[in-house]
Design a protein around this motif. Structure first.
Motif, mmCIF file in Angstrom:
data_model
loop_
_atom_site.group_PDB
_atom_site.id
_atom_site.type_symbol
_atom_site.label_atom_id
_atom_site.label_comp_id
_atom_site.label_asym_id
_atom_site.label_seq_id
_atom_site.Cartn_x
_atom_site.Cartn_y
_atom_site.Cartn_z
ATOM 1 N N GLU A 265 0.825 -1.204 0.000
ATOM 2 C CA GLU A 265 0.000 0.000 0.000
ATOM 3 C C GLU A 265 0.865 1.262 0.000
ATOM 4 O O GLU A 265 0.546 2.242 -0.684
ATOM 5 C CB GLU A 265 -0.926 0.003 1.220
ATOM 6 N N ALA A 266 1.944 1.236 0.788
ATOM 7 C CA ALA A 266 2.828 2.400 0.843
ATOM 8 C C ALA A 266 3.515 2.625 -0.502
ATOM 9 O O ALA A 266 3.637 3.759 -0.971
ATOM 10 C CB ALA A 266 3.865 2.206 1.951
ATOM 11 N N LYS A 267 3.955 1.531 -1.120
ATOM 12 C CA LYS A 267 4.587 1.651 -2.435
ATOM 13 C C LYS A 267 3.597 2.182 -3.468
ATOM 14 O O LYS A 267 3.935 3.048 -4.284
ATOM 15 C CB LYS A 267 5.127 0.294 -2.880
ATOM 16 N N ALA A 268 2.372 1.653 -3.415
ATOM 17 C CA ALA A 268 1.350 2.098 -4.365
ATOM 18 C C ALA A 268 1.031 3.580 -4.184
ATOM 19 O O ALA A 268 0.687 4.278 -5.135
ATOM 20 C CB ALA A 268 0.083 1.261 -4.212
ATOM 21 N N GLY A 269 1.143 4.043 -2.935
ATOM 22 C CA GLY A 269 0.884 5.440 -2.644
ATOM 23 C C GLY A 269 2.050 6.357 -2.939
ATOM 24 O O GLY A 269 1.972 7.565 -2.673
ATOM 25 N N GLY A 270 3.151 5.795 -3.433
ATOM 26 C CA GLY A 270 4.298 6.609 -3.816
ATOM 27 C C GLY A 270 5.261 6.923 -2.697
ATOM 28 O O GLY A 270 6.183 7.729 -2.880
ATOM 29 N N GLN A 271 5.085 6.304 -1.539
ATOM 30 C CA GLN A 271 6.010 6.544 -0.435
ATOM 31 C C GLN A 271 7.344 5.859 -0.698
ATOM 32 O O GLN A 271 7.410 4.805 -1.330
ATOM 33 C CB GLN A 271 5.419 6.024 0.881
ATOM 34 N N THR A 272 8.390 6.449 -0.169
ATOM 35 C CA THR A 272 9.724 5.866 -0.262
ATOM 36 C C THR A 272 10.258 5.596 1.139
ATOM 37 O O THR A 272 9.787 6.187 2.129
ATOM 38 C CB THR A 272 10.697 6.801 -0.990
ATOM 39 N N ALA A 273 11.251 4.716 1.213
ATOM 40 C CA ALA A 273 11.859 4.407 2.509
ATOM 41 C C ALA A 273 12.511 5.653 3.108
ATOM 42 O O ALA A 273 12.496 5.847 4.330
ATOM 43 C CB ALA A 273 12.886 3.286 2.347
ATOM 44 N N GLU A 274 13.074 6.511 2.243
ATOM 45 C CA GLU A 274 13.699 7.741 2.729
ATOM 46 C C GLU A 274 12.673 8.637 3.411
ATOM 47 O O GLU A 274 12.951 9.228 4.476
ATOM 48 C CB GLU A 274 14.356 8.489 1.560
ATOM 49 N N GLN A 275 11.490 8.745 2.840
ATOM 50 C CA GLN A 275 10.439 9.565 3.439
ATOM 51 C C GLN A 275 9.987 8.995 4.776
ATOM 52 O O GLN A 275 9.753 9.748 5.732
ATOM 53 C CB GLN A 275 9.253 9.669 2.479
ATOM 54 N N VAL A 276 9.880 7.677 4.840
ATOM 55 C CA VAL A 276 9.438 7.044 6.084
ATOM 56 C C VAL A 276 10.476 7.254 7.185
ATOM 57 O O VAL A 276 10.135 7.552 8.339
ATOM 58 C CB VAL A 276 9.177 5.545 5.857
ATOM 59 N N VAL A 277 11.763 7.111 6.851
ATOM 60 C CA VAL A 277 12.822 7.312 7.851
ATOM 61 C C VAL A 277 12.831 8.762 8.331
ATOM 62 O O VAL A 277 13.005 9.034 9.529
ATOM 63 C CB VAL A 277 14.191 6.914 7.270
ATOM 64 N N THR A 278 12.632 9.700 7.418
ATOM 65 C CA THR A 278 12.565 11.112 7.815
ATOM 66 C C THR A 278 11.410 11.346 8.783
ATOM 67 O O THR A 278 11.547 12.086 9.776
ATOM 68 C CB THR A 278 12.398 11.996 6.565
ATOM 69 N N ASP A 279 10.283 10.703 8.506
ATOM 70 C CA ASP A 279 9.118 10.831 9.385
ATOM 71 C C ASP A 279 9.402 10.239 10.769
ATOM 72 O O ASP A 279 9.033 10.830 11.801
ATOM 73 C CB ASP A 279 7.925 10.119 8.749
ATOM 74 N N ILE A 280 10.085 9.094 10.805
ATOM 75 C CA ILE A 280 10.409 8.447 12.087
ATOM 76 C C ILE A 280 11.359 9.317 12.904
ATOM 77 O O ILE A 280 11.182 9.507 14.115
ATOM 78 C CB ILE A 280 11.006 7.044 11.845
ATOM 79 N N LEU A 281 12.362 9.897 12.245
ATOM 80 C CA LEU A 281 13.288 10.770 12.965
ATOM 81 C C LEU A 281 12.573 12.005 13.513
ATOM 82 O O LEU A 281 12.863 12.472 14.626
ATOM 83 C CB LEU A 281 14.418 11.211 12.032
ATOM 84 N N ALA A 282 11.608 12.521 12.753
ATOM 85 C CA ALA A 282 10.899 13.724 13.179
ATOM 86 C C ALA A 282 9.977 13.456 14.370
ATOM 87 O O ALA A 282 9.718 14.356 15.182
ATOM 88 C CB ALA A 282 10.095 14.290 12.012
ATOM 89 N N HIS A 283 9.485 12.225 14.495
ATOM 90 C CA HIS A 283 8.498 11.913 15.537
ATOM 91 C C HIS A 283 9.076 11.083 16.678
ATOM 92 O O HIS A 283 8.323 10.638 17.559
ATOM 93 C CB HIS A 283 7.302 11.180 14.923
ATOM 94 N N THR A 284 10.384 10.871 16.683
ATOM 95 C CA THR A 284 11.034 10.170 17.804
ATOM 96 C C THR A 284 11.916 11.162 18.538
ATOM 97 O O THR A 284 12.927 11.640 17.999
ATOM 98 C CB THR A 284 11.888 8.985 17.281
ATOM 99 N N ALA A 285 11.513 11.502 19.744
ATOM 100 C CA ALA A 285 12.195 12.561 20.494
ATOM 101 C C ALA A 285 13.601 12.117 20.902
ATOM 102 O O ALA A 285 13.755 11.030 21.499
ATOM 103 C CB ALA A 285 11.397 12.928 21.718
ATOM 104 N N PRO A 286 14.630 12.919 20.596
ATOM 105 C CA PRO A 286 15.980 12.575 21.052
ATOM 106 C C PRO A 286 16.127 12.842 22.537
ATOM 107 O O PRO A 286 15.404 13.674 23.099
ATOM 108 C CB PRO A 286 16.855 13.513 20.237
ATOM 109 N N PRO A 287 17.050 12.172 23.191
ATOM 110 C CA PRO A 287 17.259 12.384 24.633
ATOM 111 C C PRO A 287 18.007 13.683 24.901
ATOM 112 O O PRO A 287 18.698 14.205 24.024
ATOM 113 C CB PRO A 287 18.076 11.177 25.048
ATOM 114 N N ALA A 288 17.864 14.162 26.101
ATOM 115 C CA ALA A 288 18.649 15.316 26.553
ATOM 116 C C ALA A 288 19.925 14.776 27.185
ATOM 117 O O ALA A 288 19.893 14.248 28.299
ATOM 118 C CB ALA A 288 17.847 16.151 27.541
ATOM 119 N N VAL A 289 21.030 14.873 26.464
ATOM 120 C CA VAL A 289 22.305 14.338 26.939
ATOM 121 C C VAL A 289 23.301 15.467 27.072
ATOM 122 O O VAL A 289 23.529 16.221 26.135
ATOM 123 C CB VAL A 289 22.846 13.252 25.978
ATOM 124 N N ARG A 290 23.908 15.576 28.237
ATOM 125 C CA ARG A 290 24.936 16.597 28.441
ATOM 126 C C ARG A 290 26.303 16.046 28.048
ATOM 127 O O ARG A 290 26.633 14.949 28.401
ATOM 128 C CB ARG A 290 24.972 17.022 29.907
#
Length: 309
Positions: free
Chosen positions: A284-309
């Motif tokens: 379904e994702a392929k049929a909708g024109g999604q790419t793995a690069e787009q999905v990875v970008t979305d995952i990085l945007a919605h996964t909060a990084p930790p606060a590391v000093r």
């Protein structure tokens, strides 16, 4: 060999306008990984491999893969020696520091498996006898795009063995002009100096291995991996091997930037190149024109990084 900029400066003498690809490839070598270049012919894949071999002082071999290349061509074979009355091992092409497997996806499954054993285990087995590959050992494999005659894409189980997948792509017009100008003055590879040796590379790899990484960064990597496994657009997510590769690449990214500790931005920098080729999207994702690069970008945007000093 303590300055990564000096390495990159030598590489850029032969490879024009592809700084990001050169950086990712260097990080992969420092992280003890192997590189898959998925690209069309003639964009500089062999030139890049040769530039790395010269700049890092690595013994280089290249094999053009075709369906008639045998496993013995890669790993070697035993030959009867009449004088000694014994079988003598004759090393194959893979017994080197940097091996370019050109058009790997044209080879048979048996030949590909022989290469993958060396990549995964660090040795080759011939007639029941194990032979270690040299240290350091790096494989740069190329894969033709979909539709090239006589080829088929590597299966996901083989793709997962490569730490990163990169693409040089067509040069920009200005970069292509610069390439033409340099070529008129001779082979640009002749200007690449050897500024390192195998011992120097081993020292850097040891420093990368010992780069500090906080448990919060480990948690961040795991959350990113789990996000690929539960994403609606992904049929098969990142494996534990992918998490290990992410950590190794993040350590290399930290070292190249002059730090002995990893920060979340190091993970973000290397994550697309390290993960994208390991994912299988849903129909379904392929049929909708999604790419793995787009999905990875979305995952990085919605996964909060930790606060590391």
């Amino acid at each position: 060999m303590n300055d990564p900029k000096s390495i990159l400066n030598e590489l850029k003498k032969a490879v024009v306008g592809k700084d990001n690809v050169l950086i990712m490839a260097l990080l992969t070598i420092l992280a003890r990984g192997h590189i898959l270049l998925e690209d069309i012919p003639g964009v500089g894949k062999t030139t890049m491999a040769l530039a790395f071999s010269k700049a890092l002082g690595l013994e280089y071999h290249r094999v053009q893969f075709t369906p008639d290349v045998l496993p013995s061509d890669i790993v070697g074979f035993s030959l009867y020696d009449k004088a000694s009355g014994e079988m003598v091992y004759k090393p194959g092409a893979i017994l080197c520091n940097l091996f370019l497997a050109d058009e790997l996806n044209r080879a048979t499954s048996r030949t590909q498996s022989a290469l993958l054993e060396a990549m995964e285990e660090g040795n080759v087995t011939v007639d029941g006898v194990t032979h270690a590959v040299p240290d350091p050992f790096v494989v740069i494999a190329t894969q033709n795009p979909v539709g090239a005659s006589g080829t088929q894409l590597l299966p996901d189980s083989q793709l997962d063995r490569f730490m990163v997948r990169l693409s040089l792509g067509y040069p920009r017009p200005a970069d292509e002009l610069e390439l033409l100008n340099r070529k008129q003055k001779g082979n640009p590879l002749d200007g690449v100096r050897c500024i390192a040796d195998r011992n120097g590379l081993a020292e850097i790899r040891h420093a990368v291995d010992n780069t500090f990484i906080d448990k919060k960064i480990f948690d961040y990597v795991i959350r990113l991996s789990n996000a690929t496994r539960s994403h609606d657009a992904i049929l098969q997510g990142a494996s534990p091997r992918a998490s290990l590769a992410t950590v190794a690449m993040a350590k290399a990214a930290a070292w190249v930037q002059g730090r002995d500790y990893v920060v979340p931005n190091d993970v973000k920098l290397i994550y697309p190149a390290t993960i994208t080729h390991r994912l299988i999207l849903t129909p379904e994702a392929k049929a909708g024109g999604q790419t793995a690069e787009q999905v990875v970008t979305d995952i990085l945007a919605h996964t909060a990084p930790p606060a590391v000093r």
